[in-house]
Motif scaffolding. Structure first.
Motif, PDB file in Angstrom:
ATOM      1  N   ARG A 182      14.162   7.911   8.916  1.00  0.00           N
ATOM      2  CA  ARG A 182      13.416   6.658   8.783  1.00  0.00           C
ATOM      3  C   ARG A 182      11.925   6.921   8.701  1.00  0.00           C
ATOM      4  O   ARG A 182      11.404   7.824   9.339  1.00  0.00           O
ATOM      5  N   GLU A 183      11.261   6.144   7.921  1.00  0.00           N
ATOM      6  CA  GLU A 183       9.812   6.272   7.661  1.00  0.00           C
ATOM      7  C   GLU A 183       9.478   7.582   6.958  1.00  0.00           C
ATOM      8  O   GLU A 183       8.368   8.088   7.056  1.00  0.00           O
ATOM      9  N   GLY A 184      10.442   8.115   6.236  1.00  0.00           N
ATOM     10  CA  GLY A 184      10.273   9.455   5.652  1.00  0.00           C
ATOM     11  C   GLY A 184       9.410   9.546   4.403  1.00  0.00           C
ATOM     12  O   GLY A 184       9.213  10.641   3.878  1.00  0.00           O
ATOM     13  N   SER A 185       8.866   8.440   3.931  1.00  0.00           N
ATOM     14  CA  SER A 185       8.052   8.534   2.705  1.00  0.00           C
ATOM     15  C   SER A 185       6.776   9.343   2.903  1.00  0.00           C
ATOM     16  O   SER A 185       6.303  10.003   1.968  1.00  0.00           O
ATOM     17  N   ASP A 186       6.210   9.292   4.097  1.00  0.00           N
ATOM     18  CA  ASP A 186       5.028  10.123   4.380  1.00  0.00           C
ATOM     19  C   ASP A 186       5.397  11.588   4.186  1.00  0.00           C
ATOM     20  O   ASP A 186       4.636  12.382   3.626  1.00  0.00           O
ATOM     21  N   TYR A 187       6.567  11.911   4.670  1.00  0.00           N
ATOM     22  CA  TYR A 187       7.041  13.293   4.583  1.00  0.00           C
ATOM     23  C   TYR A 187       7.179  13.711   3.112  1.00  0.00           C
ATOM     24  O   TYR A 187       6.740  14.787   2.711  1.00  0.00           O
TER      25      TYR A 187
END
Ligand code: ASP
Ligand code: MG
Length: 425
Positions: free
Chosen positions: A202-207
């Motif tokens: 989750r919230e992996g777009s930064d990654y």
């Protein structure tokens, strides 16, 4: 053409409406360098797709209503963005919604994690299709890339491990910047070598933005947000917050690990490995400085930084045979938690007890507890909160804990961590 590459990431909140997508276009217009734009699913789409998944797995056919609502949400945004060609644009979205339905109808694999990735990944496929088409329609020419063809991971569904070697070759070939200056692609998702979809947490777009920057040797990464930068605490929870102008990689990794929502915990490593700076900026005030995250050996003075994790469960284990909680026992506990993919936020040990704090969660935790009960007496406190204060002062700790019931308090020179409960009213 300049050879400088910048990576931009726009999160779900920044593209949750037509206005947000227009803002994104305004930001992008101000840059003439090569750009890789990574976009998340719009608004709360990922949560909505998680509901679709849960209903599908429970054989509750009303998931189709949830899909209809989600389609309407996207079609509304789309109708607001395009003056003409609305039908043609809608068809593109319908094709993707059709793929979700097809998967649901034909899938035989009941593994939760596998199904999660095949369904939930559509949030990003849909959002990027809309944003890319919109940018093209306002003469911001860009090429839409299916990131699953470039960023490769193993088949650990819901938490794909990146195969950097494969991804490197594929990404360099695709993001060549020979005929295109701007590429637009999905955050959060990746592809296995045999063609299935994975997600990165989750919230992996930064990654994803950090991975792309690493692979393409970008000059920097900017995460565009609706706040002015990284704050020392969440302003929705705490009073008197302030913006941090500078955060070292080390501090950033500590903060995100403690649960600071500002960036995904895995984001820093790919950047640190190539010394690529990360900026967190407001898309409403793109000229303002925001926060710069970078390598630093100098000891930097930070104000107290507060991170609150809600919905925690504090679990205490006591071996049924009264053996000491030492290495073999600890390794048994951790092997079990790892097997059930339960993430531990804090641990505390004594002679014959082991306590740990985890996020409340209903898919993996109950099975882990069942397994633990075979060898341990398991007790727990629900509805707990975990507060981490880095660079603390005694006043701050006092202020934050005065009317609370404290279960565990850990203190080092730089950090205080407290598991507590709001006193009953
Ligand atoms: N859409 C995904 C999520 O909400 C990934 C992201 O937003 O970074 O978790
Ligand atoms: Mg999101």
């Amino acid at each position: 053409m300049s050879s400088i590459i910048k990576v931009f990431k726009f999160g779900g909140a920044s593209v949750s409406s037509a206005e947000g997508v227009r803002n994104l276009a305004e930001v992008v217009k101000r840059y003439n360098q090569n750009l890789v734009i990574v976009v998340s699913a719009m608004g709360k789409t990922t949560n909505a797709l998680e509901v679709v998944l849960a209903k599908y797995l429970e054989k509750d056919n009303s998931y189709t209503q949830n899909l209809d609502q989600l389609r309407n949400y996207h079609v509304n945004i789309l109708s607001n963005l395009f003056q003409s060609n609305i039908e043609e644009q809608t068809q593109k979205i319908d094709l993707l919604f059709g793929e979700i339905e097809n998967f649901i109808k034909s899938n035989k694999n009941t593994d939760y994690n596998y199904c999660y990735d095949q369904i939930v990944s559509y949030g990003e496929l849909i959002s990027t299709t809309i944003v890319s088409e919109y940018l093209n329609s306002v003469e911001i020419k860009n090429r839409w890339i299916d990131i699953r063809t470039c960023v490769k991971s193993d088949a650990t569904y819901r938490e794909g491990n990146i195969d950097y070697k494969r991804s490197d070759e594929l990404s360099k070939a695709t993001f060549s910047f020979t005929n295109n200056r701007i590429y637009l692609t999905q955050g959060f998702i990746a592809g296995t070598l045999f063609g299935t979809t994975t997600t990165l947490g989750r919230e992996g777009s930064d990654y994803t933005a950090a991975i792309m920057a690493n692979l393409l040797n970008a000059e920097d990464v900017t995460i565009w947000k609706d706040v002015e930068g990284v704050l020392n605490a969440d302003p929705k929870i705490f009073k008197n917050t302030c913006k941090l102008d500078f955060v070292s990689y080390k501090e950033a990794i500590e903060l995100s690990y403690c649960g600071a929502q500002i960036i995904h915990p895995k984001t820093i490593k790919p950047l640190q490995n190539k010394r690529i700076p990360l900026y967190v900026k407001s898309f409403l005030r793109s000229e303002a400085d925001g926060t710069k995250i970078l390598d630093s050996n100098e000891s930097h003075q930070y104000p107290p930084i507060l991170i609150l994790r809600r919905n925690q469960r504090l679990i205490s284990l006591t071996p049924r045979d009264f053996s000491f909680v030492i290495e073999d026992c600890l390794s048994q506990i951790f092997a079990l938690l790892y097997k059930h993919r339960v993430k531990v936020n804090m641990i505390q040990t004594s002679a014959i007890s082991f306590s740990f704090c985890v996020d409340e969660e209903k898919h993996f935790l109950p099975a882990a507890i069942d397994d633990l009960q075979k060898d341990f007496e398991v007790l727990y406190n629900e509805d707990a909160e975990m507060l981490t204060v880095r660079h603390y002062t005694e006043e701050v700790i006092k202020e934050q804990t005065s009317d609370r019931k404290i279960y565990v308090k850990q203190e080092t020179r730089s950090t205080v961590r407290i598991v507590m409960k709001r006193s009953e009213q």
